[in-house]
Write a protein that holds these residues in place. Sequence first.
Motif, PDB file in Angstrom:
ATOM      1  N   TRP A   1       1.820  -2.777  19.830  1.00 51.10           N
ATOM      2  CA  TRP A   1       1.194  -1.987  20.904  1.00 51.10           C
ATOM      3  C   TRP A   1       0.349  -0.844  20.318  1.00 51.10           C
ATOM      4  O   TRP A   1      -0.131   0.019  21.049  1.00 51.10           O
ATOM      5  N   VAL A   2       0.200  -0.784  18.989  1.00 59.04           N
ATOM      6  CA  VAL A   2      -0.359   0.398  18.340  1.00 59.04           C
ATOM      7  C   VAL A   2      -1.706   0.830  18.928  1.00 59.04           C
ATOM      8  O   VAL A   2      -1.925   2.015  19.212  1.00 59.04           O
ATOM      9  N   ASN A   3      -2.622  -0.121  19.140  1.00 58.64           N
ATOM     10  CA  ASN A   3      -3.941   0.274  19.646  1.00 58.64           C
ATOM     11  C   ASN A   3      -3.906   0.619  21.134  1.00 58.64           C
ATOM     12  O   ASN A   3      -4.716   1.405  21.619  1.00 58.64           O
ATOM     13  N   ARG A   4      -2.935   0.027  21.866  1.00 59.93           N
ATOM     14  CA  ARG A   4      -2.771   0.402  23.287  1.00 59.93           C
ATOM     15  C   ARG A   4      -2.316   1.857  23.379  1.00 59.93           C
ATOM     16  O   ARG A   4      -2.751   2.601  24.249  1.00 59.93           O
TER      17      ARG A   4
ATOM     18  N   PRO B   1      -8.325   8.839  18.545  1.00 61.66           N
ATOM     19  CA  PRO B   1      -8.257   8.547  17.106  1.00 61.66           C
ATOM     20  C   PRO B   1      -8.881   7.189  16.780  1.00 61.66           C
ATOM     21  O   PRO B   1      -8.917   6.307  17.646  1.00 61.66           O
ATOM     22  N   ALA B   2      -9.341   7.042  15.549  1.00 61.80           N
ATOM     23  CA  ALA B   2      -9.920   5.765  15.113  1.00 61.80           C
ATOM     24  C   ALA B   2      -8.842   4.681  15.211  1.00 61.80           C
ATOM     25  O   ALA B   2      -7.651   4.977  15.159  1.00 61.80           O
ATOM     26  N   GLN B   3      -9.288   3.446  15.351  1.00 66.01           N
ATOM     27  CA  GLN B   3      -8.339   2.323  15.412  1.00 66.01           C
ATOM     28  C   GLN B   3      -8.722   1.298  14.362  1.00 66.01           C
ATOM     29  O   GLN B   3      -9.906   1.143  14.054  1.00 66.01           O
ATOM     30  N   ILE B   4      -7.734   0.597  13.829  1.00 70.11           N
ATOM     31  CA  ILE B   4      -8.032  -0.512  12.916  1.00 70.11           C
ATOM     32  C   ILE B   4      -8.082  -1.778  13.769  1.00 70.11           C
ATOM     33  O   ILE B   4      -7.197  -1.991  14.614  1.00 70.11           O
ATOM     34  N   ALA B   5      -9.117  -2.596  13.552  1.00 67.55           N
ATOM     35  CA  ALA B   5      -9.195  -3.856  14.310  1.00 67.55           C
ATOM     36  C   ALA B   5      -8.127  -4.802  13.752  1.00 67.55           C
ATOM     37  O   ALA B   5      -8.107  -5.070  12.546  1.00 67.55           O
ATOM     38  N   VAL B   6      -7.223  -5.230  14.618  1.00 67.46           N
ATOM     39  CA  VAL B   6      -6.126  -6.085  14.143  1.00 67.46           C
ATOM     40  C   VAL B   6      -6.040  -7.372  14.960  1.00 67.46           C
ATOM     41  O   VAL B   6      -6.562  -7.453  16.071  1.00 67.46           O
ATOM     42  N   GLU B   7      -5.352  -8.338  14.353  1.00 69.56           N
ATOM     43  CA  GLU B   7      -4.962  -9.534  15.086  1.00 69.56           C
ATOM     44  C   GLU B   7      -3.451  -9.528  15.175  1.00 69.56           C
ATOM     45  O   GLU B   7      -2.786  -9.112  14.215  1.00 69.56           O
ATOM     46  N   THR B   8      -2.918  -9.975  16.301  1.00 68.19           N
ATOM     47  CA  THR B   8      -1.459 -10.125  16.363  1.00 68.19           C
ATOM     48  C   THR B   8      -1.143 -11.608  16.203  1.00 68.19           C
ATOM     49  O   THR B   8      -1.706 -12.457  16.904  1.00 68.19           O
TER      50      THR B   8
ATOM     51  N   LEU C   1      -0.885  -0.078   6.751  1.00 68.99           N
ATOM     52  CA  LEU C   1      -2.091   0.752   6.804  1.00 68.99           C
ATOM     53  C   LEU C   1      -1.846   1.930   7.739  1.00 68.99           C
ATOM     54  O   LEU C   1      -1.063   1.819   8.689  1.00 68.99           O
ATOM     55  N   PHE C   2      -2.514   3.046   7.453  1.00 68.71           N
ATOM     56  CA  PHE C   2      -2.348   4.244   8.278  1.00 68.71           C
ATOM     57  C   PHE C   2      -3.705   4.731   8.775  1.00 68.71           C
ATOM     58  O   PHE C   2      -4.690   4.615   8.057  1.00 68.71           O
ATOM     59  N   VAL C   3      -3.698   5.298   9.987  1.00 74.71           N
ATOM     60  CA  VAL C   3      -4.874   6.033  10.473  1.00 74.71           C
ATOM     61  C   VAL C   3      -4.374   7.419  10.820  1.00 74.71           C
ATOM     62  O   VAL C   3      -3.335   7.550  11.474  1.00 74.71           O
ATOM     63  N   GLU C   4      -5.067   8.452  10.382  1.00 74.79           N
ATOM     64  CA  GLU C   4      -4.587   9.799  10.704  1.00 74.79           C
ATOM     65  C   GLU C   4      -5.747  10.720  11.052  1.00 74.79           C
ATOM     66  O   GLU C   4      -6.888  10.477  10.671  1.00 74.79           O
ATOM     67  N   CYS C   5      -5.434  11.760  11.787  1.00 74.37           N
ATOM     68  CA  CYS C   5      -6.396  12.849  11.965  1.00 74.37           C
ATOM     69  C   CYS C   5      -5.633  14.149  12.198  1.00 74.37           C
ATOM     70  O   CYS C   5      -4.475  14.128  12.623  1.00 74.37           O
ATOM     71  N   GLY C   6      -6.258  15.247  11.859  1.00 79.12           N
ATOM     72  CA  GLY C   6      -5.653  16.562  12.062  1.00 79.12           C
ATOM     73  C   GLY C   6      -4.532  16.878  11.084  1.00 79.12           C
ATOM     74  O   GLY C   6      -3.770  17.811  11.300  1.00 79.12           O
TER      75      GLY C   6
ATOM     76  N   TYR D   1       0.071   0.742  11.007  1.00 78.92           N
ATOM     77  CA  TYR D   1      -0.379  -0.626  11.287  1.00 78.92           C
ATOM     78  C   TYR D   1       0.324  -1.587  10.326  1.00 78.92           C
ATOM     79  O   TYR D   1       0.221  -1.442   9.124  1.00 78.92           O
ATOM     80  N   GLY D   2       1.011  -2.573  10.890  1.00 75.21           N
ATOM     81  CA  GLY D   2       1.643  -3.619  10.070  1.00 75.21           C
ATOM     82  C   GLY D   2       2.900  -3.115   9.395  1.00 75.21           C
ATOM     83  O   GLY D   2       3.624  -2.269   9.935  1.00 75.21           O
ATOM     84  N   GLY D   3       3.143  -3.623   8.177  1.00 74.93           N
ATOM     85  CA  GLY D   3       4.299  -3.157   7.417  1.00 74.93           C
ATOM     86  C   GLY D   3       5.440  -4.150   7.395  1.00 74.93           C
ATOM     87  O   GLY D   3       5.378  -5.218   8.000  1.00 74.93           O
ATOM     88  N   LYS D   4       6.467  -3.766   6.647  1.00 72.40           N
ATOM     89  CA  LYS D   4       7.629  -4.642   6.424  1.00 72.40           C
ATOM     90  C   LYS D   4       8.895  -3.908   6.830  1.00 72.40           C
ATOM     91  O   LYS D   4       9.051  -2.721   6.566  1.00 72.40           O
TER      92      LYS D   4
END
Length: 423
Positions: free
Chosen positions: A234-237, A246-253, A366-371, A387-390
């Motif tokens: 649900w990360v981009n939602r 904030p910026a988003q990474i384009a992902v596929e589920t 992967l991470f997206v950050e701001c501030g 984003y993603g991970g194990k």
Amino acid sequence: MSAVNTPDESHSAVASSAPDALPYFDVAVVGAGIHGAGVAQACAAAGWRTLLLEQYGEAALGTSSKSSKLIHGGLRYLENFEFSLVRECLLERELLLQNAADLVKLKTFLIPVYRSSKRSAFVIYCGLLLYKILTGWRASAIFKWRSASAAKQLYPQIEASNLVALLEYRDAQTDDRKLTEAVLRSAETFGAEVKFDFNLARAEVSGNQYLLYREGEDEPYASCRCLINAAGPWVNRVAEKVETKPAQIAVETVQGTHIILDLPAPPACIYCEAPQDGRPVFVLPWYGQTMVGTTEKLFSGDPADVAPSEEEEKYLLEVYNHCMNTAVVANASEEINESHIVERFAGLRVLPMAAGSANKRSRDTLFVECGLKASSANEMPGYLAIYGGKLTAYRKTAEKIQQRLRAVLGDNAGAVSTRDIRL
Ligand SMILES: Cc1cc2nc3c(=O)[nH]c(=O)nc-3n(C[C@H](O)[C@H](O)[C@H](O)COP(=O)(O)OP(=O)(O)OC[C@H]3O[C@@H](n4cnc5c(N)ncnc54)[C@H](O)[C@@H]3O)c2cc1C
């Protein structure tokens, strides 16, 4: 409207217009999967006021109860040259074996190699040697080459026709849901507040904080200095609900299905090659029964709706019948079919959008950050998305995030490292 209710002045140099008496948190985490639980634990242990919000009534109802439940380096990622990821996961595996000994168990893993197999026994043997090196040559990294005749005697449950050799090694298995719950309980013992049935509707900016609104409510529930988006698929939602855009990474589920069969547990965790396409599929012991997974199927709907398809179940049964000697396992002369399935579940991998098979894509987090830069720290609220991970590397991921938050939240005397926390 007056200044935010912030006990520690150093955390809010800029006055904001949040309502009086609104509960303030240094960190608010969205999502009670393994990542959200891990981040809440790391932040609470660092001494920060931590809030965790989960849309459902329990933890781990998303991906973190739908995985293959392996705590592993990921032998096959060596093929994609992801050495640092494999090493990081292997080191985390060792830590979890120590710190969560009741939840994470070392198990024997088997790789049968047939005449038709994509990878030769020699190539897999070299991979296991590298795996051992990356573990730091530890005793837990023991591995063996078994001849076909020795394998037949030791493991009659495995299909022996056209078997060339069998590789034996060790990795670990857990119950992902119980592990997530244990990490969350640990976060609570360090003071984190956990709020279930809280669907984050929006995060509005107020000075250098976010005001957090629950779906269906007009008044904010709390304010926070930093917001961590650990919402898995649900990360981009969730990112869409954050006012700073904030910026988003384009992902596929990518959907992965498992089935549980009412058959006795296999003698070990078996790493099979699907005859249909050469993909890896595990046959695993699971509470005295057999679990088979996983598939890879692109999914584009609401993550809440992901469910196993008949086609995936058929695929997994074909792999099972190809790898296992059903006459020995189930005393069955016929192939194992749908009537043996007692449970099925599907989860979603979050993979960066790219061409080619999901199997070949990086499993790096992967991470997206701001501030969160020291220069902008006091001007806007902090935001970080995972984003993603194990499952295996959740503690390390949480530790990296905790280090990023230090620039904004500072250090506390008495902070505890998650390396030293037993579950
Ligand atoms: C099929 C499959 C097999 C896997 N096998 C393995 C394995 O064997 N070993 C391994 O190490 N890794 C494995 N993984 C990877 C691992 O399972 C995931 O990386 C991990 O579970 C992701 O956890 P998460 O916390 O990021 O997401 P999730 O567990 O999905 O948690 C996200 C949470 O956010 C909540 N949420 C979403 N939106 C909101 C909102 N608006 N408000 C409040 N809450 C919200 C959701 O309800 C959910 O609880 C596998 C993954 C898949 C899909």
